[in-house]
Design a protein around this motif. Structure first.
Motif, PDB file in Angstrom:
ATOM      1  N   PHE A 140       0.828  -1.218  -0.044  1.00  0.00           N
ATOM      2  CA  PHE A 140       0.034   0.126  -0.090  1.00  0.00           C
ATOM      3  C   PHE A 140       0.999   1.246   0.007  1.00  0.00           C
ATOM      4  CE2 PHE A 140      -4.262  -1.847   2.245  1.00  0.00           C
ATOM      5  CZ  PHE A 140      -4.152  -2.604   1.081  1.00  0.00           C
ATOM      6  N   GLY A 141       0.296   2.496  -0.571  1.00  0.00           N
ATOM      7  CA  GLY A 141       0.689   3.625  -0.480  1.00  0.00           C
ATOM      8  C   GLY A 141       2.222   3.790  -1.186  1.00  0.00           C
ATOM      9  N   ILE A 142       2.150   3.026  -2.289  1.00  0.00           N
ATOM     10  CA  ILE A 142       3.200   3.034  -3.368  1.00  0.00           C
ATOM     11  C   ILE A 142       3.358   4.259  -4.084  1.00  0.00           C
ATOM     12  CG2 ILE A 142       4.559   1.887  -4.986  1.00  0.00           C
ATOM     13  CD1 ILE A 142       3.259  -0.824  -4.262  1.00  0.00           C
ATOM     14  N   PRO A 143       4.325   5.272  -3.997  1.00  0.00           N
ATOM     15  CA  PRO A 143       4.308   6.655  -5.009  1.00  0.00           C
ATOM     16  C   PRO A 143       4.539   6.184  -6.390  1.00  0.00           C
ATOM     17  CG  PRO A 143       6.330   6.030  -3.614  1.00  0.00           C
ATOM     18  CD  PRO A 143       5.532   5.193  -3.217  1.00  0.00           C
ATOM     19  N   PHE A 144       3.564   6.841  -7.202  1.00  0.00           N
ATOM     20  CA  PHE A 144       3.729   6.654  -8.548  1.00  0.00           C
ATOM     21  C   PHE A 144       4.230   7.908  -8.984  1.00  0.00           C
ATOM     22  CE2 PHE A 144      -0.730   7.326  -8.354  1.00  0.00           C
ATOM     23  CZ  PHE A 144      -0.987   8.619  -9.045  1.00  0.00           C
ATOM     24  N   GLY A 201      -4.726  14.791   2.553  1.00  0.00           N
ATOM     25  CA  GLY A 201      -3.645  15.856   2.258  1.00  0.00           C
ATOM     26  C   GLY A 201      -3.122  15.836   0.942  1.00  0.00           C
ATOM     27  N   GLU A 202      -2.147  16.703   0.502  1.00  0.00           N
ATOM     28  CA  GLU A 202      -1.613  16.853  -0.792  1.00  0.00           C
ATOM     29  C   GLU A 202      -0.700  15.603  -1.363  1.00  0.00           C
ATOM     30  OE1 GLU A 202      -1.125  20.882  -2.734  1.00  0.00           O
ATOM     31  OE2 GLU A 202      -0.708  21.227  -0.532  1.00  0.00           O
ATOM     32  N   ASP A 203       0.147  15.385  -0.224  1.00  0.00           N
ATOM     33  CA  ASP A 203       1.002  14.066  -0.643  1.00  0.00           C
ATOM     34  C   ASP A 203       0.305  12.911  -0.799  1.00  0.00           C
ATOM     35  OD1 ASP A 203       3.206  12.449  -1.156  1.00  0.00           O
ATOM     36  OD2 ASP A 203       4.196  12.922   0.715  1.00  0.00           O
ATOM     37  N   CYS A 204      -0.278  12.665  -1.940  1.00  0.00           N
ATOM     38  CA  CYS A 204      -1.413  11.454  -2.052  1.00  0.00           C
ATOM     39  C   CYS A 204      -1.175  10.678  -3.215  1.00  0.00           C
ATOM     40  CB  CYS A 204      -2.972  12.169  -1.755  1.00  0.00           C
ATOM     41  SG  CYS A 204      -3.060  13.372  -3.470  1.00  0.00           S
ATOM     42  N   LEU A 205      -0.280  11.020  -4.231  1.00  0.00           N
ATOM     43  CA  LEU A 205      -0.471  10.259  -5.526  1.00  0.00           C
ATOM     44  C   LEU A 205       0.533   8.815  -5.254  1.00  0.00           C
ATOM     45  CD1 LEU A 205       0.446  13.222  -7.909  1.00  0.00           C
ATOM     46  CD2 LEU A 205      -1.859  12.337  -7.119  1.00  0.00           C
ATOM     47  N   THR A 206      -0.386   8.007  -4.724  1.00  0.00           N
ATOM     48  CA  THR A 206      -0.013   6.266  -4.582  1.00  0.00           C
ATOM     49  C   THR A 206      -0.803   5.427  -5.100  1.00  0.00           C
ATOM     50  OG1 THR A 206      -0.921   6.430  -2.368  1.00  0.00           O
ATOM     51  CG2 THR A 206       1.124   7.576  -2.474  1.00  0.00           C
ATOM     52  N   LEU A 207      -0.536   4.294  -4.913  1.00  0.00           N
ATOM     53  CA  LEU A 207      -1.447   3.244  -5.458  1.00  0.00           C
ATOM     54  C   LEU A 207      -1.109   2.278  -4.398  1.00  0.00           C
ATOM     55  CD1 LEU A 207       0.706   1.224  -7.033  1.00  0.00           C
ATOM     56  CD2 LEU A 207       0.401   2.813  -8.913  1.00  0.00           C
ATOM     57  N   ASP A 208      -2.262   1.234  -4.408  1.00  0.00           N
ATOM     58  CA  ASP A 208      -2.120   0.155  -3.614  1.00  0.00           C
ATOM     59  C   ASP A 208      -2.304  -1.203  -4.388  1.00  0.00           C
ATOM     60  OD1 ASP A 208      -2.343   1.978  -1.487  1.00  0.00           O
ATOM     61  OD2 ASP A 208      -4.485   1.703  -1.322  1.00  0.00           O
ATOM     62  N   VAL A 209      -1.486  -2.075  -3.885  1.00  0.00           N
ATOM     63  CA  VAL A 209      -1.447  -3.357  -4.847  1.00  0.00           C
ATOM     64  C   VAL A 209      -1.777  -4.525  -4.103  1.00  0.00           C
ATOM     65  CG1 VAL A 209      -0.098  -5.056  -6.277  1.00  0.00           C
ATOM     66  CG2 VAL A 209       0.365  -2.563  -6.437  1.00  0.00           C
ATOM     67  N   PRO A 255      -6.630 -16.330 -10.988  1.00  0.00           N
ATOM     68  CA  PRO A 255      -6.026 -15.190 -10.021  1.00  0.00           C
ATOM     69  C   PRO A 255      -5.583 -13.860 -10.814  1.00  0.00           C
ATOM     70  CG  PRO A 255      -4.607 -16.951 -10.324  1.00  0.00           C
ATOM     71  CD  PRO A 255      -5.710 -17.573 -10.869  1.00  0.00           C
ATOM     72  N   ILE A 256      -5.967 -13.016 -10.380  1.00  0.00           N
ATOM     73  CA  ILE A 256      -5.574 -11.517 -10.663  1.00  0.00           C
ATOM     74  C   ILE A 256      -4.795 -10.735  -9.670  1.00  0.00           C
ATOM     75  CG2 ILE A 256      -7.380 -11.556 -12.664  1.00  0.00           C
ATOM     76  CD1 ILE A 256      -8.721  -9.439 -10.679  1.00  0.00           C
ATOM     77  N   ILE A 257      -4.330  -9.770 -10.287  1.00  0.00           N
ATOM     78  CA  ILE A 257      -3.751  -8.503  -9.323  1.00  0.00           C
ATOM     79  C   ILE A 257      -4.638  -7.400  -9.428  1.00  0.00           C
ATOM     80  CG2 ILE A 257      -1.601  -7.146  -8.891  1.00  0.00           C
ATOM     81  CD1 ILE A 257       0.031  -9.368  -9.829  1.00  0.00           C
ATOM     82  N   THR A 258      -4.821  -6.645  -8.390  1.00  0.00           N
ATOM     83  CA  THR A 258      -5.606  -5.530  -8.294  1.00  0.00           C
ATOM     84  C   THR A 258      -4.632  -4.363  -7.936  1.00  0.00           C
ATOM     85  OG1 THR A 258      -6.463  -5.701  -6.042  1.00  0.00           O
ATOM     86  CG2 THR A 258      -7.895  -6.710  -7.836  1.00  0.00           C
ATOM     87  N   VAL A 259      -4.842  -3.358  -8.369  1.00  0.00           N
ATOM     88  CA  VAL A 259      -4.358  -1.995  -8.293  1.00  0.00           C
ATOM     89  C   VAL A 259      -5.295  -0.791  -8.156  1.00  0.00           C
ATOM     90  CG1 VAL A 259      -2.443  -0.238  -9.024  1.00  0.00           C
ATOM     91  CG2 VAL A 259      -2.158  -2.703  -9.911  1.00  0.00           C
ATOM     92  N   ALA A 260      -5.419  -0.044  -6.883  1.00  0.00           N
ATOM     93  CA  ALA A 260      -6.334   0.998  -6.880  1.00  0.00           C
ATOM     94  C   ALA A 260      -5.410   2.128  -6.743  1.00  0.00           C
ATOM     95  CB  ALA A 260      -6.880   0.713  -5.721  1.00  0.00           C
ATOM     96  N   ILE A 261      -5.762   3.155  -7.577  1.00  0.00           N
ATOM     97  CA  ILE A 261      -4.962   4.388  -7.607  1.00  0.00           C
ATOM     98  C   ILE A 261      -5.680   5.573  -7.113  1.00  0.00           C
ATOM     99  CG2 ILE A 261      -3.800   3.480  -9.792  1.00  0.00           C
ATOM    100  CD1 ILE A 261      -5.432   5.109 -11.397  1.00  0.00           C
ATOM    101  N   ASN A 262      -5.083   6.354  -6.411  1.00  0.00           N
ATOM    102  CA  ASN A 262      -5.369   7.577  -6.010  1.00  0.00           C
ATOM    103  C   ASN A 262      -5.069   8.899  -7.078  1.00  0.00           C
ATOM    104  OD1 ASN A 262      -6.367   7.397  -3.381  1.00  0.00           O
ATOM    105  ND2 ASN A 262      -4.241   7.355  -2.348  1.00  0.00           N
ATOM    106  N   GLN A 274      -4.165   9.799 -13.400  1.00  0.00           N
ATOM    107  CA  GLN A 274      -4.330   8.198 -13.675  1.00  0.00           C
ATOM    108  C   GLN A 274      -3.584   7.792 -14.698  1.00  0.00           C
ATOM    109  OE1 GLN A 274      -8.417   8.731 -14.728  1.00  0.00           O
ATOM    110  NE2 GLN A 274      -8.977   9.718 -12.916  1.00  0.00           N
ATOM    111  N   ARG A 275      -3.069   8.624 -15.880  1.00  0.00           N
ATOM    112  CA  ARG A 275      -2.414   8.121 -16.705  1.00  0.00           C
ATOM    113  C   ARG A 275      -1.015   7.699 -16.553  1.00  0.00           C
ATOM    114  NH1 ARG A 275      -4.904   6.810 -22.018  1.00  0.00           N
ATOM    115  NH2 ARG A 275      -3.492   6.985 -23.389  1.00  0.00           N
ATOM    116  N   LEU A 276      -0.425   8.568 -15.454  1.00  0.00           N
ATOM    117  CA  LEU A 276       0.999   8.392 -14.988  1.00  0.00           C
ATOM    118  C   LEU A 276       0.787   6.999 -14.191  1.00  0.00           C
ATOM    119  CD1 LEU A 276       3.939   9.143 -15.068  1.00  0.00           C
ATOM    120  CD2 LEU A 276       3.279  10.619 -12.935  1.00  0.00           C
ATOM    121  N   ALA A 277      -0.330   6.863 -13.338  1.00  0.00           N
ATOM    122  CA  ALA A 277      -0.326   5.646 -12.536  1.00  0.00           C
ATOM    123  C   ALA A 277      -0.332   4.292 -13.612  1.00  0.00           C
ATOM    124  CB  ALA A 277      -1.641   5.672 -11.715  1.00  0.00           C
TER     125      ALA A 277
END
Length: 558
Positions: A51-55, A101-109, A157-164, A191-194
């Motif tokens: 979780f909380g991986i910066p992209f 907060g502003e420092d939020c551009l992360t994703l969860d795998v 089985p799949i991998i899921t990714v959720a993006i902020n 979203q595109r950068l993620a």
């Protein structure tokens, strides 16, 4: 493919560079381009989370109100990825409970345990909705673990990714200053950068970057649509499929650059005035120096939507589609029967007479002329038996407006149903990949949809399907309910979504007693999801009405 190694006390270096492996030990580590991440075992599931991986670089200071920049820093040691980051700032009910907060551009795998070295799993990427004013991966309604569990249970089985991504004015501020700075549609660029991060890094988790499905609902569904036509349909191989739930993509009126002077520019000017930047030589640069809370307070309550910027959104989406400038991908798309009983879609208490409905329609899109309005009112007569919620007979729900049902039918068809059918038909006729369409027809167990509609009529309103497709058993604000038939429907829908992401075919869900979901290219039909019985119908409801909206997208500004 990067190395993934799970260690117990030390890092094991026994795996091939081309063979990521996940074992059920602690703590789980994965090495991506920036370095090594330490994840965790998801409580109650045979799953691993990171979780909380910066992209992207944190959008702070001079990076505020700019398109996102890649996160190019190397991690210092092993980076903790056991907790979600802050959610991007927002307001309204879909911001409730989120730590923002502003420092939020992360994703969860999230991924299953015991991935074999030869596994290259399909990837399902969630893009939340929230009217482009709020949302976050931390919203408990979007718990990906049940989806991943369903994928493992059916042997797919799949991998899921959720993006902020940034919402409200921090993600979609628009003005002449924004255009000069090339900073429009920040939310979509986030979203595109993620998605680019996923293409570059997901193999380290055992995922296949060539098997990505992008998935969203409401504003998230619209976002998926914008990615389809972005940059004249150039997807750059970032995704092979799209899953759109109740997207307002072709029913959402968006502004063009020439319209800014009378739409968003006065709002931008008011914001700069409120924070003391109105006299700055560069007001946008000034906004980047304003203390966050002060700027946030000035932006709360203001809704900005994506605009036609000539790049990400090169023209009205309907024009891009007409020109064939749209990504050729597999599609699963659908809507809910009574979408626009939602309080934010159809006015309540004000649509009582023909004149009220006329005035309501006159404000649609770029403004509808008298003949167009007359056509709409003829197509949608004041007959409660034809109104929304559909199938409720002569009941008017008059306390919400004597002609509320008429307005809700107009709103739902123009904003969601027409665009859903239009896009399905386009892909069926012009695409080369599978197309599937659904209609969700199950009202909430208690006829309440918190944050959407709680005062009757509710019925099968917007967002009602969310707890079903996530198969979310938690008693949160969007709960399946206590009935076994509802739980069975959730299992079916979630597994069908997984099957689509895995096979590009939603029929391999492993649930018995369910009819075959027809491929829309050969049989233009909907699967109709209900708790009592799931069926198949020909997709021909309100043919004239939906076709009409599809003929005036330009007037609607979409």
């Amino acid at each position: 493919m990067e190395v993934i190694a799970l260690v117990l006390g030390c890092i094991l270096l026994a795996f091939s560079q081309n063979a990521p492996t996940i074992l059920p030990v602690s703590p789980p580590l994965v090495t991506i381009k920036n370095g090594t991440l330490r994840g965790f075992h998801v409580k109650g599931f045979d799953q691993i989370g990171f979780f909380g991986i910066p992209f992207a670089a944190p959008p702070l200071g001079d990076l505020r109100l700019r398109h996102p920049q890649p996160f190019n820093e190397a991690f210092s040691g092993v980076r903790d990825a056991t907790k979600r980051s802050l959610s991007c700032p927002g307001f309204g009910s879909f911001a409730d409970g989120l730590d923002m907060g502003e420092d939020c551009l992360t994703l969860d795998v999230v991924l299953p345990v015991n991935i074999e070295p030869s596994d290259t799993l399909p990837v399902l990427v969630w893009i939340y909705g929230g009217g482009f004013v709020a949302g976050g991966t931390a919203d408990p309604r979007y718990n990906m673990s049940y989806v991943v569990q369903n994928s493992a249970d059916i042997g797919k089985p799949i991998i899921t990714v959720a993006i902020n991504y940034r919402t409200m004015g921090l993600g979609l501020l628009a003005s002449k200053e924004i255009m000069v700075a090339d900073a429009a549609n920040i939310a979509l660029y986030d979203q595109r950068l993620a998605l680019r991060w996923i293409r570059e890094n997901i193999a380290a988790f055992g995922g296949d970057p060539s098997k990505v499905t992008i998935w969203g609902e409401s504003a998230g569904g619209s976002s998926v649509g914008y990615h389809l036509t972005a940059f004249n349909g150039k997807s750059d191989g970032l995704f092979r499929a799209a899953l759109i739930e109740s997207g307002i993509y072709l029913g959402l009126s968006i502004n063009t650059i020439p319209q800014l002077a009378t739409t968003y520019q006065p709002i931008y000017d008011n914001v700069t005035r409120a924070v003391g930047c109105e006299n700055s030589i560069d007001s946008l640069a000034c906004l980047r120096t304003v203390p966050f809370q002060k700027l946030y307070n000035a932006l709360v309550g203001l809704q900005f939507l994506p605009i036609v910027d000539g790049k990400f959104i090169p023209k009205y989406p309907s024009e891009s589609i007409a020109a064939g400038q749209i990504a050729d991908v597999a599609i699963l798309i659908g809507s809910n029967t009574d979408e626009c009983t939602a309080t934010f879609f159809t006015p309540r208490g004000t649509l009582n007479t023909d004149d009220d409905v006329y005035t309501y329609l006159a404000g649609y899109g770029t403004g509808l002329d008298n003949n167009t309005i007359k056509t709409v009112m003829d197509l949608y007569p004041d007959d409660p038996a034809l109104g929304c919620p559909f199938g409720t007979g002569v009941e008017r729900f008059a306390d919400q407006g004597f002609q509320f049902k008429r307005g809700a039918a107009i709103s739902g068809d123009s904003k969601i149903h027409a665009g859903t059918r239009f896009l399905a038909n386009y892909y069926a006729k012009n695409g080369t990949r599978p197309v599937y369409k659904y209609r969700f027809d199950q009202q909430p167990w208690n006829n309440q949809e918190v944050d959407v509609a709680t005062v009757p009529p509710v019925s099968v309103t917007h967002y009602t399907e969310i707890c079903f497709v996530f198969d979310n058993l938690n008693h949160n604000v969007n709960w399946i309910g206590p009935y076994p038939s509802y739980a069975r429907l959730a299992h079916l829908m979630s597994r069908a979504w997984v099957s689509f992401a895995h096979d590009l075919n939603p029929n391999n869900h492993g649930v018995g007693g369910v009819p075959q979901w027809p491929e829309y290219r050969t049989s233009p039909s909907n699967i109709v999801f209900r708790a009592d019985k799931t069926t198949v119908e020909t997709d021909d409801f309100r043919t004239k009405q939906l076709a009409f909206w599809g003929s005036i997208w330009g007037l609607l500004g979409s």
